[in-house]
Design an enzyme around this catalytic site. Structure first.
Site, short mmCIF file in Angstrom:
data_model
loop_
_atom_site.label_atom_id
_atom_site.label_comp_id
_atom_site.label_asym_id
_atom_site.label_seq_id
_atom_site.Cartn_x
_atom_site.Cartn_y
_atom_site.Cartn_z
N VAL A 17 -9.11 3.07 1.54
CA VAL A 17 -10.19 2.09 1.58
C VAL A 17 -10.80 1.87 0.20
O VAL A 17 -11.08 2.85 -0.50
CB VAL A 17 -11.30 2.58 2.55
CG1 VAL A 17 -12.51 1.67 2.48
CG2 VAL A 17 -10.77 2.65 3.96
N GLY A 94 -5.07 -1.87 9.61
CA GLY A 94 -5.28 -0.55 10.20
C GLY A 94 -3.93 0.01 10.51
O GLY A 94 -2.99 -0.74 10.67
N GLY A 467 25.47 -6.63 51.37
CA GLY A 467 25.32 -6.14 52.74
C GLY A 467 24.96 -4.67 52.84
O GLY A 467 25.22 -4.03 53.86
N SER A 535 19.85 -1.63 44.57
CA SER A 535 20.69 -2.62 43.88
C SER A 535 20.70 -2.37 42.39
O SER A 535 19.77 -1.79 41.84
CB SER A 535 20.13 -4.03 44.09
OG SER A 535 20.27 -4.40 45.43
P1 GTP Z 1 -10.42 -2.43 1.93
O1 GTP Z 1 -9.75 -3.67 2.35
O2 GTP Z 1 -11.86 -2.35 2.35
O3 GTP Z 1 -9.68 -1.19 2.31
O4 GTP Z 1 -10.50 -2.39 0.33
P2 GTP Z 1 -9.41 -2.91 -0.69
O5 GTP Z 1 -8.43 -1.84 -0.93
O6 GTP Z 1 -8.89 -4.24 -0.31
O7 GTP Z 1 -10.29 -3.01 -2.00
P3 GTP Z 1 -10.89 -4.29 -2.67
O8 GTP Z 1 -9.83 -5.08 -3.32
O9 GTP Z 1 -11.79 -4.96 -1.75
O10 GTP Z 1 -11.68 -3.58 -3.86
C1 GTP Z 1 -12.70 -2.64 -3.60
C2 GTP Z 1 -13.66 -2.63 -4.76
O11 GTP Z 1 -12.99 -2.19 -5.94
C3 GTP Z 1 -14.20 -4.00 -5.09
O12 GTP Z 1 -15.55 -3.91 -5.37
C4 GTP Z 1 -13.42 -4.44 -6.30
O13 GTP Z 1 -14.11 -5.31 -7.13
C5 GTP Z 1 -13.20 -3.12 -6.98
N1 GTP Z 1 -12.03 -3.17 -7.86
C6 GTP Z 1 -10.80 -3.61 -7.53
N2 GTP Z 1 -9.98 -3.54 -8.60
C7 GTP Z 1 -10.72 -3.03 -9.60
C8 GTP Z 1 -10.44 -2.72 -10.96
O14 GTP Z 1 -9.34 -2.90 -11.47
N3 GTP Z 1 -11.45 -2.19 -11.67
C9 GTP Z 1 -12.68 -1.99 -11.16
N4 GTP Z 1 -13.59 -1.48 -11.94
N5 GTP Z 1 -12.97 -2.28 -9.91
C10 GTP Z 1 -12.02 -2.80 -9.13
#
Ligand code: GTP
Ligand code: MG
Length: 595
Positions: A17, A94, A467, A535
């Site tokens: 996540v 998920g 039958g 059957s």
């Molecule tokens: P879920 O769908 O909730 O599991 O999350 P996800 O894996 O899709 O992550 P998402 O892309 O939503 O990023 C989560 C957070 O990390 C966000 O606030 C993004 O802006 C931040 N983020 C993503 N990539 C980077 C990066 O390269 N650098 C930084 N500093 N933040 C990042």
């Protein structure tokens, strides 16, 4: 069809996540120019107005809302293209939904992107998802170490995660194609080489994706054709049947000698029909097709067709597997689960839990006898009847299965070994039942003396409309008039009564058979001669009924023909409309009737 410009590849993106999956996707869309004109600006502007920081994930949400306008995005899939090919990226929301789709083939991915946050490091899902990928047979894996900006683009930080994660993957025999340091939000190493990480000289994410190989249908492998359905030609006087399905591996040609498993029935390919296309001389793996056979054999969906000249699949009622359990309720012994493998569905039970591993730590708990959610186990299963399967290392599709707990897909697994089973689960349970059977003071021999007979199960089998019921009722009457204690157990009576909670679906057939067998057994224990008809049985059904009837004997009377490979002294053949049928069965029952 799928060549050059048109080539498509499905890639699944997984990870813990917030490690940045949506950002990777959004950034890939933006930087490959796959977004509708002005979309990026519009979303950025909306964020500004609401004083919230822009997120690439919002971009995906915004695109979802525009589905009606024909934008190429839906809940779990994102489409875009590189110079090389079209991509479909599947965002696995998920595990359960994902696993379900992956195994049912609704979302077959050829490669996976696994995202790990450089700052947070490896988390439970980083490991679990890695395990899941290997279990699903996704061999091409790209690991993305994201948010490198948060660790000052440090090579040392990257190397630490790399070696830790590679060591984990090594344990589950997964070899990532690439491990790429990226900063998705900043676009570093997504499309082009990043100037901030000059120490890295591997490909960018898009280059690595383009370097993934398209799964080529494996024509050189042995044929595996899981039978999906049997269709009858609708034209008059056309009694041909089409055996339909999708070829899992290999190739089938007109004239090939084939065997169906587990029934071991043999025939030869007469024609290969297409759906809305002219018939062909051959069909290859990946193709949905239908074949007709030179001889009329009775088979049901769930069987696996293989070439006689090819190595046969395993046929056994027991196998050992690595299972990934996702169910809310644990996987336990003594409980019936539905196994779905290829097109086959069969009830199975856990026989032995050899080892349970925590899927993220891979710590073993050798004493544990059940699998809780997210556990991985080395488990031996026992099915109620023999089934055909392969080892997953050799055959991807016929070696991989799903477990259904009541109505929920609760786990998936890969078969790692066939187990020589001397008994099926049905036989095991019948033996246990017989051993623990409780009786009053009246023994079977008391009843035998009183009723002047040994109980026996007379099972009349054959195609519908031959039958069988007429023979059964005439036999009942004949025996009754000889003062025997006899009962004709009409299968419909069970369907409408005892079986009322079992749907008429084919998948519940095994439960239906079990109840017929148990009912017959109870009546025989009460001293009766029981006659029943059924059957469209296959040999698994007949053997199960015989096992359920034990310790009492079963006399099988086959009307028409005996379509199975095996013979038994207790099987007799009756011609259709055989007027002497009743006399012949009574003759065979003589040793059971005391004068
Ligand atoms: P879920 O769908 O909730 O599991 O999350 P996800 O894996 O899709 O992550 P998402 O892309 O939503 O990023 C989560 C957070 O990390 C966000 O606030 C993004 O802006 C931040 N983020 C993503 N990539 C980077 C990066 O390269 N650098 C930084 N500093 N933040 C990042
Ligand atoms: Mg997301």
């Amino acid at each position: 069809m799928e060549t050059g410009q048109q080539e498509r590849m499905n890639i699944v993106i997984v990870g813990h996540v917030d490690h940045g999956k949506s950002t990777v996707i959004g950034r890939l869309l933006a930087d490959t120019g796959s977004l509708p004109q002005g979309k990026l600006e519009a979303v950025k502007l909306a964020c500004e107005r609401n004083a919230k920081p822009f997120e690439y994930a919002f971009l995906l949400d915004a695109l979802k809302d525009e589905q009606a306008q024909g934008i190429t995005i839906d809940t779990a899939r994102v489409f875009f293209k590189s110079d090389k090919r079209h991509y479909i990226i599947i965002d696995a929301p998920g595990h359960i939904e994902f696993l379900k789709n992956m195994i049912t083939g609704a979302a077959r991915a050829e490669a996976a992107l696994l995202v790990i946050d450089a700052q947070e490091g490896i988390r439970e899902n980083s490991r679990r998802h890695g395990y899941l990928m290997s279990m699903l047979g996704i061999k091409q894996l790209i690991v993305l170490v994201n948010k490198m900006d948060l660790v000052e683009y440090s090579q040392a930080a990257f190397d630490t995660i790399c070696s830790e994660y590679a060591a984990f993957l090594e344990q589950i025999h997964v070899h990532p194609k690439y491990i790429i340091p990226i900063a998705a939000r900043e676009g570093e190493n997504l499309i082009h080489a990043s100037s901030r990480m000059p120490w890295y000289n591997g490909p960018s994410v898009l280059q690595a994706m383009d370097a993934m190989q398209k799964e080529i249908p494996d024509v050189s492998k042995a044929l595996r054709f899981p039978v999906q359905d049997i269709y009858k030609f609708t034209a008059e006087n056309d009694d041909r049947r089409i055996v339909a399905g999708t070829i899992a591996t290999g190739e089938v040609r007109v004239g090939d000698a084939v065997t169906f498993y587990p029934s071991q029935k043999k025939s030869r390919i007469k024609s290969i029909e297409g759906f809305n296309v002219p018939s062909q001389n051959s069909a290859q793996s990946g193709q949905a097709t239908g074949v007709t056979l030179e001889t009329q054999i009775y088979i049901r969906s769930g069987e696996v067709m293989a070439k006689e000249s090819d190595p046969a699949p395993f046929v056994s009622s027991a196998f050992r597997a690595h299972v990934f359990w996702l169910g809310k309720r644990p996987l336990i012994k003594e409980k019936r689960y539905k196994l779905k493998i290829g097109t086959h569905r069969v009830p199975v039970y856990v026989k032995t839990v050899h080892r349970v591993l925590d899927a993220s730590s891979l710590d073993a708990d050798s004493d544990k006898q059940q699998l809780d959610r997210h556990d991985v186990g080395d488990v031996e299963f026992e099915a109620v009847r023999p089934l055909a399967f392969d080892l997953s290392g050799e055959f991807e599709q016929t070696g991989r299965f799903v477990l259904v707990d009541e109505y929920d897909i609760a786990g998936g697994g890969i078969i790692v070994a066939a187990v020589q089973a001397s008994t099926t689960a049905t036989e095991t349970f019948a033996a246990r039942r017989n051993f623990a059977w409780v009786r009053g003071d009246i023994s079977p021999s008391h009843r035998a003396i009183r009723y002047r007979q040994e109980p026996i199960f007379v099972l009349i089998v054959g195609a519908p409309g031959t039958g069988k019921a007429a023979i059964a009722t005439a036999l009942e009457k004949d025996l009754f008039e000889r003062d025997q204690v006899v009962y004709y157990l009409g299968v419909d009576n069970i369907t409408l009564g005892l079986d009322r909670d079992v749907s008429g679906q084919f998948e519940d057939r095994d439960e239906h058979i079990r109840r017929i067998g148990e009912t017959a057994h109870l009546m025989m224990d009460a001293g009766l001669i029981v006659i029943s008809t059924i059957s469209d049985v296959d040999d698994g059904d007949v053997k199960r009924l015989m096992a359920l009837a034990s310790p009492f004997r079963t006399l099988v009377a086959a009307v028409g023909e005996w379509p199975f490979e095996w013979a038994d002294s207790a099987i007799m053949m009756l011609a259709e409309h055989d007027t002497a049928a009743v006399d012949r069965i009574v003759g065979a029952l003589r040793p059971f009737l005391h004068s």
